[in-house]
Design an enzyme around this catalytic site. Structure first.
Site, PDB file in Angstrom:
ATOM      1  N   ASP A   1       0.679  -1.125  -0.031  1.00  7.55           N
ATOM      2  CA  ASP A   1      -0.021  -0.110  -0.126  1.00  7.55           C
ATOM      3  C   ASP A   1       0.976   1.280  -0.009  1.00  7.55           C
ATOM      4  O   ASP A   1       1.593   1.521   0.727  1.00  7.55           O
ATOM      5  CB  ASP A   1      -0.883  -0.004   1.124  1.00  7.55           C
ATOM      6  CG  ASP A   1      -1.789  -1.327   1.208  1.00  7.55           C
ATOM      7  OD1 ASP A   1      -2.151  -1.665   0.051  1.00  7.55           O
ATOM      8  OD2 ASP A   1      -2.389  -1.539   2.288  1.00  7.55           O
TER       9      ASP A   1
ATOM     10  N   ASP B   1       4.794   0.631  -7.986  1.00  9.27           N
ATOM     11  CA  ASP B   1       4.415   1.723  -9.230  1.00  9.27           C
ATOM     12  C   ASP B   1       4.549   3.186  -8.592  1.00  9.27           C
ATOM     13  O   ASP B   1       4.317   3.889  -9.521  1.00  9.27           O
ATOM     14  CB  ASP B   1       2.925   1.338  -9.527  1.00  9.27           C
ATOM     15  CG  ASP B   1       2.030   1.715  -8.542  1.00  9.27           C
ATOM     16  OD1 ASP B   1       2.029   0.972  -7.497  1.00  9.27           O
ATOM     17  OD2 ASP B   1       1.235   2.785  -8.545  1.00  9.27           O
TER      18      ASP B   1
ATOM     19  N   LYS C   1      -0.731   9.799   0.660  1.00 10.21           N
ATOM     20  CA  LYS C   1      -0.824  11.353   1.336  1.00 10.21           C
ATOM     21  C   LYS C   1       0.262  11.554   2.236  1.00 10.21           C
ATOM     22  O   LYS C   1       0.654  10.557   2.973  1.00 10.21           O
ATOM     23  CB  LYS C   1      -2.142  11.332   2.141  1.00 10.21           C
ATOM     24  CG  LYS C   1      -3.113  11.504   1.194  1.00 10.21           C
ATOM     25  CD  LYS C   1      -4.600  11.796   1.803  1.00 10.21           C
ATOM     26  CE  LYS C   1      -5.844  11.833   0.986  1.00 10.21           C
ATOM     27  NZ  LYS C   1      -6.973  11.503   1.518  1.00 10.21           N
TER      28      LYS C   1
HETATM   29  C1  LIG Z   1      -1.702  -3.320  -2.884  1.00  8.51           C
HETATM   30  S1  LIG Z   1      -1.892  -4.892  -2.397  1.00  8.51           S
HETATM   31  C2  LIG Z   1      -0.794  -5.931  -3.255  1.00  8.51           C
HETATM   32  C3  LIG Z   1      -1.007  -7.253  -3.302  1.00  8.51           C
HETATM   33  C4  LIG Z   1      -0.019  -7.943  -3.820  1.00  8.51           C
HETATM   34  N1  LIG Z   1       1.403  -7.832  -3.313  1.00  8.51           N
HETATM   35  C5  LIG Z   1       0.017  -7.598  -5.506  1.00  8.51           C
HETATM   36  O1  LIG Z   1       1.263  -7.089  -5.799  1.00  8.51           O
HETATM   37  O2  LIG Z   1      -0.801  -8.013  -6.279  1.00  8.51           O
HETATM   38  C6  LIG Z   1      -1.396  -4.748  -0.612  1.00  8.51           C
HETATM   39  C7  LIG Z   1      -1.752  -5.966   0.159  1.00  8.51           C
HETATM   40  O3  LIG Z   1      -1.013  -5.788   1.354  1.00  8.51           O
HETATM   41  C8  LIG Z   1      -1.881  -6.389   2.228  1.00  8.51           C
HETATM   42  N2  LIG Z   1      -1.194  -5.619   3.678  1.00  8.51           N
HETATM   43  C9  LIG Z   1      -1.253  -4.210   3.759  1.00  8.51           C
HETATM   44  N3  LIG Z   1      -0.889  -3.986   4.733  1.00  8.51           N
HETATM   45  C10 LIG Z   1      -0.292  -5.070   5.677  1.00  8.51           C
HETATM   46  C11 LIG Z   1       0.132  -5.606   6.714  1.00  8.51           C
HETATM   47  N4  LIG Z   1       0.467  -4.657   7.489  1.00  8.51           N
HETATM   48  N5  LIG Z   1       0.148  -6.853   7.060  1.00  8.51           N
HETATM   49  C12 LIG Z   1      -0.368  -7.975   6.106  1.00  8.51           C
HETATM   50  N6  LIG Z   1      -0.815  -7.688   4.924  1.00  8.51           N
HETATM   51  C13 LIG Z   1      -1.056  -6.065   4.507  1.00  8.51           C
HETATM   52  C14 LIG Z   1      -3.312  -5.633   1.721  1.00  8.51           C
HETATM   53  O4  LIG Z   1      -4.128  -6.365   2.582  1.00  8.51           O
HETATM   54  C15 LIG Z   1      -3.210  -6.074   0.488  1.00  8.51           C
HETATM   55  O5  LIG Z   1      -3.641  -7.317   0.224  1.00  8.51           O
END
Ligand SMILES: C[S@@+](CC[C@H](N)C(=O)[O-])C[C@H]1O[C@@H](n2cnc3c(N)ncnc32)[C@H](O)[C@@H]1O
Length: 198
Positions: A107, A143, A111
């Site tokens: 993620d 990205d 911001k």
């Molecule tokens: C933007 S998505 C990218 C998913 C995958 N790596 C991809 O490139 O398709 C980020 C993923 O990380 C998970 N995520 C975010 N923060 C996390 C955390 N602190 N612990 C475990 N998972 C997390 C979210 O739920 C989401 O599925």
């Protein structure tokens, strides 16, 4: 009934042994931090049957999806842990367990006031360093150019890692679900790789 693909620790307050994750601790283990819908994780597990793969994902719905897909594909070298990844890396996973840790399209928290929530920051880098085996590799893709620049700058200041060039084009490294979406929108992808220093 719980899927054997999902890693459900008996005790979330005790560090796991390597054999709690997969039976043969001599096989290389790779971690996919925030593995999303498991597109990358499952393709890697299919391509490298001689390695083990553990995804870490905090959304239970995504974890269930991965377990169902892994079972359909008949994969025995992939598991997924439904947990917050900073906690899992710092407190739950065995020290030095991973040959490679992948952080793919985390993620971006675009911001300015949210940037401190980004995963690449000193505490998590220390946890990644602890979870990597000696000479283990940390691979990062995004990205989001500002996040990439910040991550590269943070790693450059860290004595725990040294930079390596990205993989050669012939090295197998499948696109993730999010990566496919960003590429379809014409976004540029940034990738970097570091090695654990001791
Ligand atoms: C933007 S998505 C990218 C998913 C995958 N790596 C991809 O490139 O398709 C980020 C993923 O990380 C998970 N995520 C975010 N923060 C996390 C955390 N602190 N612990 C475990 N998972 C997390 C979210 O739920 C989401 O599925």
């Amino acid at each position: 009934m719980a899927s054997p693909v999902e890693l459900l620790p008996n005790d979330y307050f005790r560090r796991l042994d390597r054999s709690d994750i997969f039976p043969d601790p001599s096989r290389p283990l790779e971690l996919d931090v925030g593995c999303g819908d498991g597109t990358f994780l499952l393709e890697m597990a299919r391509h490298f049957p001689e390695r083990d793969f553990l995804g870490i994902e905090r959304l239970a719905g995504r974890v269930s999806k991965i377990t169902r897909k892994a079972e359909r594909m008949g994969l025995t070298n992939v598991r997924v842990l439904n947990l917050e990844s900073s906690y899992a890396l710092a407190w739950l996973l065995p020290l030095g367990c991973a040959s490679r840790i992948h952080l793919l399209f985390p993620d971006p928290w675009p911001k300015k006031r949210h940037a401190r929530k980004r995963f690449v920051q000193p505490d998590n880098l220390a946890a990644i360093h602890h979870a990597l085996a000696p000479n283990g590799l940390f691979l990062f893709k995004t990205d989001h150019a500002p996040y990439f620049e910040e991550a590269v700058a943070t790693l450059a200041l860290s004595p725990l890692f040294s930079p390596l060039p990205w993989l050669k084009p012939e090295e197998f490294y499948p696109l993730t679900d999010f990566e496919q979406q960003w590429l379809a929108q014409g976004c540029a992808i940034n990738a970097a790789r570091w090695q654990r220093t001791d």
